[in-house]
Design a protein around this motif. Structure first.
Motif, PDB file in Angstrom:
ATOM      1  N   CYS A  75      10.247  -2.231   0.110  1.00 56.77           N
ATOM      2  CA  CYS A  75       9.729  -3.391  -0.610  1.00 56.77           C
ATOM      3  C   CYS A  75       8.406  -2.953  -1.250  1.00 56.77           C
ATOM      4  O   CYS A  75       7.365  -2.922  -0.589  1.00 56.77           O
ATOM      5  CB  CYS A  75       9.513  -4.549   0.370  1.00 56.77           C
TER       6      CYS A  75
ATOM      7  N   TRP B 249      -2.714 -15.482  -1.336  1.00 56.39           N
ATOM      8  CA  TRP B 249      -3.843 -15.836  -0.469  1.00 56.39           C
ATOM      9  C   TRP B 249      -4.959 -16.608  -1.174  1.00 56.39           C
ATOM     10  O   TRP B 249      -5.296 -17.709  -0.754  1.00 56.39           O
ATOM     11  CB  TRP B 249      -4.425 -14.571   0.198  1.00 56.39           C
TER      12      TRP B 249
ATOM     13  N   GLY C  24       0.886  -1.064   6.681  1.00 57.65           N
ATOM     14  CA  GLY C  24       1.100  -2.144   5.716  1.00 57.65           C
ATOM     15  C   GLY C  24      -0.166  -2.972   5.572  1.00 57.65           C
ATOM     16  O   GLY C  24      -0.127  -4.201   5.544  1.00 57.65           O
ATOM     17  N   ALA C  25      -1.284  -2.277   5.431  1.00 57.67           N
ATOM     18  CA  ALA C  25      -2.593  -2.962   5.382  1.00 57.67           C
ATOM     19  C   ALA C  25      -2.774  -3.756   4.099  1.00 57.67           C
ATOM     20  O   ALA C  25      -3.636  -4.624   4.013  1.00 57.67           O
ATOM     21  CB  ALA C  25      -3.707  -1.935   5.517  1.00 57.67           C
ATOM     22  N   GLY C  26      -1.967  -3.453   3.074  1.00 61.22           N
ATOM     23  CA  GLY C  26      -2.067  -4.170   1.807  1.00 61.22           C
ATOM     24  C   GLY C  26      -3.440  -4.005   1.188  1.00 61.22           C
ATOM     25  O   GLY C  26      -4.011  -2.910   1.165  1.00 61.22           O
TER      26      GLY C  26
ATOM     27  N   LEU D 216      -7.256  -8.064   6.443  1.00 56.30           N
ATOM     28  CA  LEU D 216      -7.768  -8.182   7.806  1.00 56.30           C
ATOM     29  C   LEU D 216      -8.622  -6.986   8.230  1.00 56.30           C
ATOM     30  O   LEU D 216      -9.154  -6.976   9.338  1.00 56.30           O
ATOM     31  CB  LEU D 216      -6.581  -8.320   8.773  1.00 56.30           C
TER      32      LEU D 216
ATOM     33  N   LEU E 202      -2.788   2.334   6.043  1.00 62.20           N
ATOM     34  CA  LEU E 202      -1.577   2.888   5.414  1.00 62.20           C
ATOM     35  C   LEU E 202      -0.834   1.779   4.693  1.00 62.20           C
ATOM     36  O   LEU E 202      -0.676   0.675   5.236  1.00 62.20           O
ATOM     37  CB  LEU E 202      -0.668   3.516   6.484  1.00 62.20           C
TER      38      LEU E 202
ATOM     39  N   TYR F  90       2.403   1.362   1.315  1.00 58.71           N
ATOM     40  CA  TYR F  90       3.168   2.059   0.283  1.00 58.71           C
ATOM     41  C   TYR F  90       2.523   1.862  -1.088  1.00 58.71           C
ATOM     42  O   TYR F  90       2.720   2.670  -1.984  1.00 58.71           O
ATOM     43  CB  TYR F  90       4.621   1.560   0.273  1.00 58.71           C
ATOM     44  N   SER F  91       1.752   0.828  -1.243  1.00 57.71           N
ATOM     45  CA  SER F  91       1.166   0.531  -2.555  1.00 57.71           C
ATOM     46  C   SER F  91      -0.201   1.193  -2.723  1.00 57.71           C
ATOM     47  O   SER F  91      -1.169   0.842  -2.045  1.00 57.71           O
ATOM     48  CB  SER F  91       1.025  -0.992  -2.729  1.00 57.71           C
TER      49      SER F  91
ATOM     50  N   GLN G  75      -2.806  -1.490  -3.929  1.00 57.42           N
ATOM     51  CA  GLN G  75      -3.368  -2.366  -2.886  1.00 57.42           C
ATOM     52  C   GLN G  75      -4.458  -1.600  -2.121  1.00 57.42           C
ATOM     53  O   GLN G  75      -5.515  -2.135  -1.802  1.00 57.42           O
ATOM     54  CB  GLN G  75      -2.278  -2.825  -1.897  1.00 57.42           C
TER      55      GLN G  75
ATOM     56  N   ALA H 246       6.162   3.841   5.572  1.00 64.38           N
ATOM     57  CA  ALA H 246       6.058   3.681   7.029  1.00 64.38           C
ATOM     58  C   ALA H 246       7.224   4.351   7.769  1.00 64.38           C
ATOM     59  O   ALA H 246       7.119   4.639   8.958  1.00 64.38           O
ATOM     60  CB  ALA H 246       6.000   2.195   7.376  1.00 64.38           C
TER      61      ALA H 246
ATOM     62  N   ARG I  51       2.468  -9.114   9.360  1.00 65.69           N
ATOM     63  CA  ARG I  51       3.174  -9.562   8.146  1.00 65.69           C
ATOM     64  C   ARG I  51       3.819  -8.393   7.404  1.00 65.69           C
ATOM     65  O   ARG I  51       3.796  -8.353   6.166  1.00 65.69           O
ATOM     66  CB  ARG I  51       2.222 -10.316   7.199  1.00 65.69           C
ATOM     67  N   VAL I  52       4.347  -7.441   8.124  1.00 65.19           N
ATOM     68  CA  VAL I  52       4.935  -6.262   7.480  1.00 65.19           C
ATOM     69  C   VAL I  52       6.359  -5.976   7.968  1.00 65.19           C
ATOM     70  O   VAL I  52       7.234  -5.629   7.173  1.00 65.19           O
ATOM     71  CB  VAL I  52       4.045  -5.018   7.731  1.00 65.19           C
TER      72      VAL I  52
ATOM     73  N   HIS J 105       9.704  -6.571   6.200  1.00 64.07           N
ATOM     74  CA  HIS J 105      10.194  -5.809   5.047  1.00 64.07           C
ATOM     75  C   HIS J 105      11.051  -4.607   5.462  1.00 64.07           C
ATOM     76  O   HIS J 105      11.449  -3.823   4.607  1.00 64.07           O
ATOM     77  CB  HIS J 105       9.021  -5.306   4.208  1.00 64.07           C
TER      78      HIS J 105
HETATM   79  C1  LIG Z   1       3.055  -9.205   3.114  1.00 63.16           C
HETATM   80  S1  LIG Z   1       2.084  -7.789   2.836  1.00 63.16           S
HETATM   81  C2  LIG Z   1       0.990  -7.824   4.258  1.00 63.16           C
HETATM   82  C3  LIG Z   1      -0.314  -7.122   4.027  1.00 63.16           C
HETATM   83  C4  LIG Z   1      -1.301  -7.244   5.207  1.00 63.16           C
HETATM   84  N1  LIG Z   1      -0.759  -6.728   6.437  1.00 63.16           N
HETATM   85  C5  LIG Z   1      -1.709  -8.686   5.365  1.00 63.16           C
HETATM   86  O1  LIG Z   1      -1.341  -9.304   6.393  1.00 63.16           O
HETATM   87  O2  LIG Z   1      -2.399  -9.204   4.485  1.00 63.16           O
HETATM   88  C6  LIG Z   1       3.211  -6.484   3.283  1.00 63.16           C
HETATM   89  C7  LIG Z   1       2.679  -5.077   3.012  1.00 63.16           C
HETATM   90  O3  LIG Z   1       3.618  -4.119   3.543  1.00 63.16           O
HETATM   91  C8  LIG Z   1       3.671  -3.018   2.661  1.00 63.16           C
HETATM   92  N2  LIG Z   1       4.941  -2.293   2.847  1.00 63.16           N
HETATM   93  C9  LIG Z   1       6.192  -2.760   2.665  1.00 63.16           C
HETATM   94  N3  LIG Z   1       7.094  -1.776   2.915  1.00 63.16           N
HETATM   95  C10 LIG Z   1       6.388  -0.671   3.262  1.00 63.16           C
HETATM   96  C11 LIG Z   1       6.749   0.658   3.641  1.00 63.16           C
HETATM   97  N4  LIG Z   1       8.017   1.057   3.701  1.00 63.16           N
HETATM   98  N5  LIG Z   1       5.765   1.516   3.954  1.00 63.16           N
HETATM   99  C12 LIG Z   1       4.459   1.145   3.893  1.00 63.16           C
HETATM  100  N6  LIG Z   1       4.055  -0.105   3.542  1.00 63.16           N
HETATM  101  C13 LIG Z   1       5.009  -1.000   3.233  1.00 63.16           C
HETATM  102  C14 LIG Z   1       3.554  -3.643   1.281  1.00 63.16           C
HETATM  103  O4  LIG Z   1       3.131  -2.711   0.304  1.00 63.16           O
HETATM  104  C15 LIG Z   1       2.539  -4.776   1.525  1.00 63.16           C
HETATM  105  O5  LIG Z   1       1.219  -4.357   1.237  1.00 63.16           O
END
Ligand SMILES: C[S@@+](CC[C@H](N)C(=O)[O-])C[C@H]1O[C@@H](n2cnc3c(N)ncnc32)[C@H](O)[C@@H]1O
Length: 297
Positions: free
Chosen positions: A8, A20, A51-53, A57, A70, A72-73, A76, A96, A113-114, A117
């Motif tokens: 994702c 947000w 998935g720190a986005g 936090l 860490l 993927y984006s 972000q 991840a 919240r990760v 996905h």
């Molecule tokens: C809904 S956001 C949550 C961000 C943060 N944890 C928060 O609570 O604000 C989900 C995050 O997961 C990351 N993500 C999704 N799939 C991933 C993957 N395979 N590897 C690393 N990050 C991933 C996305 O890029 C996105 O930044």
């Protein structure tokens, strides 16, 4: 798509602004911060946030000497870097499913919240297990399939999936909700001990959020958390890993001791402005973010 699993990809999405900022989710954000603060250790050496986005936090982790974000984006993470800088923070763009870390490099991990996905949950949890040192703490939040609203909809016949069955439900492409028993089984299988379960975000209803101040909603949420009933929309788990460790990497703050090639698993060395693995793969550094998504051509 990578190694057979879908990703994702948030890329340069406007998640921060669209989900947000000014979007009426002050209660959810405040509740998550409060629970996180109650579960985080008083001090620690190195924390990994998966998935720190954009780093929503990540300002809560100041008790750690080093924090690795860490995601993927790349975009972000670049935003997160503009907020937190490089002092005590490291930014890693990676999948991840294929983390670029040496084994036992962290004494704590957080994923909020990760997990919704991931279509292959055991594969990602296995990566986290590998990155954690003995007694490592892991705070995991997941979206609960078996929440009270879903149950009511099921009873009323307006759900096309059953909240009581254990398998994950993909309600939108690459967005899964999980049954608490399913997640419990996955973490226990990997050798995590479950120290605490905190059901949160009970009052996530538009009407309530408009009518009541966040402080009151948080009080109500706190009271409902104490029930321990796992029927809230979001659940936090406080986990601890029990695994024997040959050597700890926790004392070094040099990225080269911590990182490894996500393809070959070999150590890395700097050549010019990129990291090179033993098999010649080049991993770029882009605006202060290590990019392990694809090697350079
Ligand atoms: C809904 S956001 C949550 C961000 C943060 N944890 C928060 O609570 O604000 C989900 C995050 O997961 C990351 N993500 C999704 N799939 C991933 C993957 N395979 N590897 C690393 N990050 C991933 C996305 O890029 C996105 O930044």
């Amino acid at each position: 798509m990578s190694d057979g699993h879908r990703i994702c990809d948030y890329g340069d999405s406007t998640y921060r602004q669209d989900f947000w900022e000014g979007q009426g989710r002050g209660y959810e954000d405040a509740v998550e911060r409060r629970v996180l603060a109650s579960l985080l250790p008083r001090s620690g050496r190195r924390l990994l946030e998966i998935g720190a986005g954009f780093g929503r936090l990540s300002g809560e982790y100041r008790m750690f000497r080093q924090v690795v974000l860490l995601d993927y984006s790349l975009e972000q993470l670049q935003y997160a870097r503009s907020r937190y800088g490089d002092d005590g923070f490291l930014y890693v763009a990676a999948d991840a499913y294929r983390m670029p870390f040496q084994a036992c490099a962290f004494d704590a991990a957080i994923m909020i919240r990760v997990i919704h996905h991931f279509e292959n949950v055991p594969a990602v949890l296995g990566q986290i297990r590998n990155a954690l040192a003995d007694s490592g703490a892991f705070i995991l939040e997941y979206a609960n399939k078996c929440n009270f609203k879903a149950m009511l909809r099921h009873i009323a016949g307006s759900n096309d999936w059953n909240p009581f069955t254990l398998e994950p439900v993909e309600f939108v492409e690459l967005n899964f909700n999980f049954h608490p028993e399913y997640i419990r089984e996955q973490v226990l299988n990997l050798g995590f001990a479950l120290r605490r379960t905190v059901p949160v975000s009970w009052l996530r209803l538009g009407l309530l959020k408009r009518a009541l101040p966040t402080s009151l909603l948080m009080l109500g949420d706190r009271a409902l958390q104490l029930t321990g009933w796992t029927i809230s929309p979001s659940i936090f788990l406080d986990l601890q890993l029990d695994k024997p460790v040959a050597a700890s990497l926790l004392d070094s703050e040099d990225p080269l001791d911590l990182l490894r090639c996500p393809v070959s698993g070999s150590s890395l060395r700097w050549v010019d402005d990129a990291l090179i693995s033993d098999n010649g793969l080049r991993w770029a550094m882009r605006d202060g973010v290590f990019d392990f998504r694809q090697p350079e051509a």
